[in-house]
Write a protein that holds these residues in place. Structure first.
Motif, PDB file in Angstrom:
ATOM      1  N   ALA A 247      18.753  62.649  54.914  1.00  0.00           N
ATOM      2  CA  ALA A 247      18.208  63.993  55.127  1.00  0.00           C
ATOM      3  C   ALA A 247      19.190  65.078  54.689  1.00  0.00           C
ATOM      4  CB  ALA A 247      17.848  64.183  56.598  1.00  0.00           C
ATOM      5  N   VAL A 248      18.663  66.069  54.007  1.00  0.00           N
ATOM      6  CA  VAL A 248      19.448  67.236  53.593  1.00  0.00           C
ATOM      7  C   VAL A 248      19.103  68.381  54.534  1.00  0.00           C
ATOM      8  CG1 VAL A 248      19.938  68.852  51.733  1.00  0.00           C
ATOM      9  CG2 VAL A 248      19.419  66.463  51.199  1.00  0.00           C
ATOM     10  N   ALA A 249      20.062  68.785  55.338  1.00  0.00           N
ATOM     11  CA  ALA A 249      19.818  69.805  56.360  1.00  0.00           C
ATOM     12  C   ALA A 249      19.428  71.134  55.724  1.00  0.00           C
ATOM     13  CB  ALA A 249      21.061  69.995  57.224  1.00  0.00           C
ATOM     14  N   PRO A 250      18.607  71.932  56.423  1.00  0.00           N
ATOM     15  CA  PRO A 250      18.272  73.270  55.908  1.00  0.00           C
ATOM     16  C   PRO A 250      19.501  74.171  55.919  1.00  0.00           C
ATOM     17  CG  PRO A 250      17.460  73.013  58.145  1.00  0.00           C
ATOM     18  CD  PRO A 250      17.979  71.668  57.729  1.00  0.00           C
TER      19      PRO A 250
ATOM     20  N   LEU B  91      15.768  69.652  60.296  1.00  0.00           N
ATOM     21  CA  LEU B  91      14.607  69.839  59.434  1.00  0.00           C
ATOM     22  C   LEU B  91      13.315  69.910  60.238  1.00  0.00           C
ATOM     23  CD1 LEU B  91      15.566  67.416  56.533  1.00  0.00           C
ATOM     24  CD2 LEU B  91      15.242  69.882  56.318  1.00  0.00           C
ATOM     25  N   LEU B  92      13.188  69.059  61.257  1.00  0.00           N
ATOM     26  CA  LEU B  92      11.974  69.068  62.070  1.00  0.00           C
ATOM     27  C   LEU B  92      11.892  70.335  62.924  1.00  0.00           C
ATOM     28  CD1 LEU B  92      11.846  65.308  63.106  1.00  0.00           C
ATOM     29  CD2 LEU B  92      10.219  66.511  61.637  1.00  0.00           C
ATOM     30  N   PHE B  93      13.001  70.760  63.525  1.00  0.00           N
ATOM     31  CA  PHE B  93      13.006  72.029  64.258  1.00  0.00           C
ATOM     32  C   PHE B  93      12.541  73.148  63.329  1.00  0.00           C
ATOM     33  CE2 PHE B  93      15.645  72.119  68.348  1.00  0.00           C
ATOM     34  CZ  PHE B  93      15.389  70.795  68.656  1.00  0.00           C
TER      35      PHE B  93
ATOM     36  N   PHE C 199      23.432  67.132  66.645  1.00  0.00           N
ATOM     37  CA  PHE C 199      22.195  67.730  66.158  1.00  0.00           C
ATOM     38  C   PHE C 199      22.104  67.392  64.681  1.00  0.00           C
ATOM     39  CE2 PHE C 199      19.720  71.893  65.345  1.00  0.00           C
ATOM     40  CZ  PHE C 199      18.516  71.284  65.655  1.00  0.00           C
ATOM     41  N   TRP C 200      21.430  66.274  64.399  1.00  0.00           N
ATOM     42  CA  TRP C 200      21.495  65.668  63.085  1.00  0.00           C
ATOM     43  C   TRP C 200      20.574  66.371  62.084  1.00  0.00           C
ATOM     44  CZ3 TRP C 200      25.717  63.466  63.881  1.00  0.00           C
ATOM     45  CH2 TRP C 200      25.969  62.760  65.054  1.00  0.00           C
ATOM     46  N   PRO C 201      20.839  66.223  60.777  1.00  0.00           N
ATOM     47  CA  PRO C 201      20.047  66.915  59.758  1.00  0.00           C
ATOM     48  C   PRO C 201      18.541  66.676  59.859  1.00  0.00           C
ATOM     49  CG  PRO C 201      22.057  66.064  58.770  1.00  0.00           C
ATOM     50  CD  PRO C 201      22.030  65.560  60.187  1.00  0.00           C
ATOM     51  N   ALA C 202      18.113  65.438  60.172  1.00  0.00           N
ATOM     52  CA  ALA C 202      16.665  65.184  60.267  1.00  0.00           C
ATOM     53  C   ALA C 202      16.029  66.036  61.354  1.00  0.00           C
ATOM     54  CB  ALA C 202      16.404  63.705  60.539  1.00  0.00           C
TER      55      ALA C 202
ATOM     56  N   LYS D 197       5.369  64.133  52.899  1.00  0.00           N
ATOM     57  CA  LYS D 197       5.122  63.508  51.595  1.00  0.00           C
ATOM     58  C   LYS D 197       5.855  64.225  50.471  1.00  0.00           C
ATOM     59  CE  LYS D 197       0.553  61.710  52.853  1.00  0.00           C
ATOM     60  NZ  LYS D 197      -0.922  61.819  52.648  1.00  0.00           N
ATOM     61  N   THR D 198       6.256  65.470  50.714  1.00  0.00           N
ATOM     62  CA  THR D 198       6.978  66.224  49.692  1.00  0.00           C
ATOM     63  C   THR D 198       8.488  66.047  49.798  1.00  0.00           C
ATOM     64  OG1 THR D 198       7.253  68.267  51.001  1.00  0.00           O
ATOM     65  CG2 THR D 198       5.155  67.963  49.830  1.00  0.00           C
ATOM     66  N   ARG D 199       8.962  65.346  50.827  1.00  0.00           N
ATOM     67  CA  ARG D 199      10.402  65.231  51.074  1.00  0.00           C
ATOM     68  C   ARG D 199      10.917  63.880  50.601  1.00  0.00           C
ATOM     69  NH1 ARG D 199      13.002  69.923  52.733  1.00  0.00           N
ATOM     70  NH2 ARG D 199      14.712  68.441  52.982  1.00  0.00           N
ATOM     71  N   ALA D 200      11.711  63.895  49.546  1.00  0.00           N
ATOM     72  CA  ALA D 200      12.295  62.652  49.056  1.00  0.00           C
ATOM     73  C   ALA D 200      13.462  62.190  49.927  1.00  0.00           C
ATOM     74  CB  ALA D 200      12.767  62.839  47.613  1.00  0.00           C
ATOM     75  N   ASP D 201      13.994  63.096  50.762  1.00  0.00           N
ATOM     76  CA  ASP D 201      15.162  62.742  51.583  1.00  0.00           C
ATOM     77  C   ASP D 201      14.777  62.241  52.971  1.00  0.00           C
ATOM     78  OD1 ASP D 201      14.174  65.280  52.208  1.00  0.00           O
ATOM     79  OD2 ASP D 201      16.111  65.987  52.963  1.00  0.00           O
TER      80      ASP D 201
END
Length: 314
Positions: free
Chosen positions: A259-262, A44-46, A38-41, A234-238
């Motif tokens: 991606a930086v996980a929440p 973030l989407l979940f 369950f990868w960081p990207a 657009k606000t996510r640099a990662d």
């Protein structure tokens, strides 16, 4: 018969006949201790989809088909609100329904146990979800039609089973709900790709975004959620993202190598942080020699007066 169990108030499971009676594995002390893919990207989407539903007061149940050891279920569970139900369906220790599924289970999930899932989940939540220990083919009879706002499908990789999971998801999902299909592009799961893209071509599934692992879509109107998602990306640099047209509609692609996980769910078994003990100030040494009034008098008074004062003290 398939086993459907719900937890009691203290987290114990009622009616779990036939469940693994072996000692429970060690409880995870943090989210990273729970094994799974369950990868960081995707975290973030979940988080984005589920937070958007909360903010827009889109209410409904959560459903996961295929749970492995519970990593994504643990993550999903914290978005459950009062009056909603979270259902998890998995074979766990039950026999597979056919020879092909048995071979797949033995090859990929030989160590899978229900007790491990329960231990992992209860390390982060007070109660277990509603657990259906059965093939996912039964889920349409266990969950109310049109009741789910988010469904995660990560069960069998065989085409016939995934095709059935797609049909069940369509029946159970709310019009504004979102479904996430795992392994839709993995080289070892061509059956998943065939079933999911087949639903896009002929079954009315409208993809919204794809990551390296999952396809997120809806059978409702995808435009509002897609445009909001593009604004957030657009606000996510990662997170890298691009847009392509697929089946006559825009499709967002997300790359998550950076991606930086929440913030992950917190385990109740996390080691307690020890507060640093403040160091005691060093003890002050007793002054030696004459007191300060005597030192001042000796420095400032004439010698004759000083001698007279000493004589008076004596």
């Amino acid at each position: 018969m398939p086993q459907t169990t719900t937890p009691s108030a203290n987290g114990a499971v009622d009616g779990a006949d036939g469940a693994d009676a072996s000692p429970a594995p060690a409880a995870p002390t943090c989210f990273d201790d729970v094994k799974g893919w369950f990868w960081p990207a995707d975290q973030l989407l979940f988080d984005w989809f589920l937070t958007r539903q909360r903010d827009q007061d889109i209410r409904g149940d959560l459903l996961e088909l295929g749970a492995y050891l519970g990593k994504s279920a643990v993550f999903l569970g914290r978005y459950l609100r009062d009056g909603e139900q979270f259902t998890v369906c998995d074979l766990w220790d039950s026999p597979a329904p056919d020879a092909s599924n048995t071979k797949e289970m033995n090859r990929s999930y030989a160590t899978l146990t229900r007790r491990a899932f329960e231990t992992n989940y209860l390390a982060f939540h007070d109660e277990l979800p509603t657990m259906v220990q059965a093939p996912t083919s039964v889920i349409a009879s266990r969950v109310r039609s049109g009741s789910c706002r988010f469904i995660h499908v990560d069960a069998s990789h065989l085409y016939e089973h995934v095709h059935g999971d797609v049909r069940a998801a369509r029946q159970l999902l709310l019009p504004e709900g979102v479904v996430a299909f795992d392994d839709f592009r993995a080289e070892h799961c061509p059956g998943v790709a065939a079933a999911v893209w087949g639903a896009v071509a002929d079954g009315g599934l409208k993809p919204v975004v794809i990551s390296g692992s999952k396809l997120y879509g809806t059978w409702g109107d995808p435009d509002p959620v897609r445009e909001e998602l593009r604004g957030w990306l657009k606000t996510r640099a990662d997170l890298w993202h691009g847009v392509e047209e697929v089946a006559g509609r825009p499709l967002i692609r997300v790359g998550g190598k950076k991606a930086v996980a929440p913030e992950p769910p917190a385990s109740r078994h996390a080691p307690k942080r020890r507060e640093p003990v403040a160091a005691s100030p060093p003890a002050q040494a007793s002054p030696s020699g004459p007191s300060w009034p005597r030192r001042v008098a000796r420095e400032l008074l004439p010698p004759a007066l000083t001698r007279a004062l000493r004589a008076l003290r004596r």
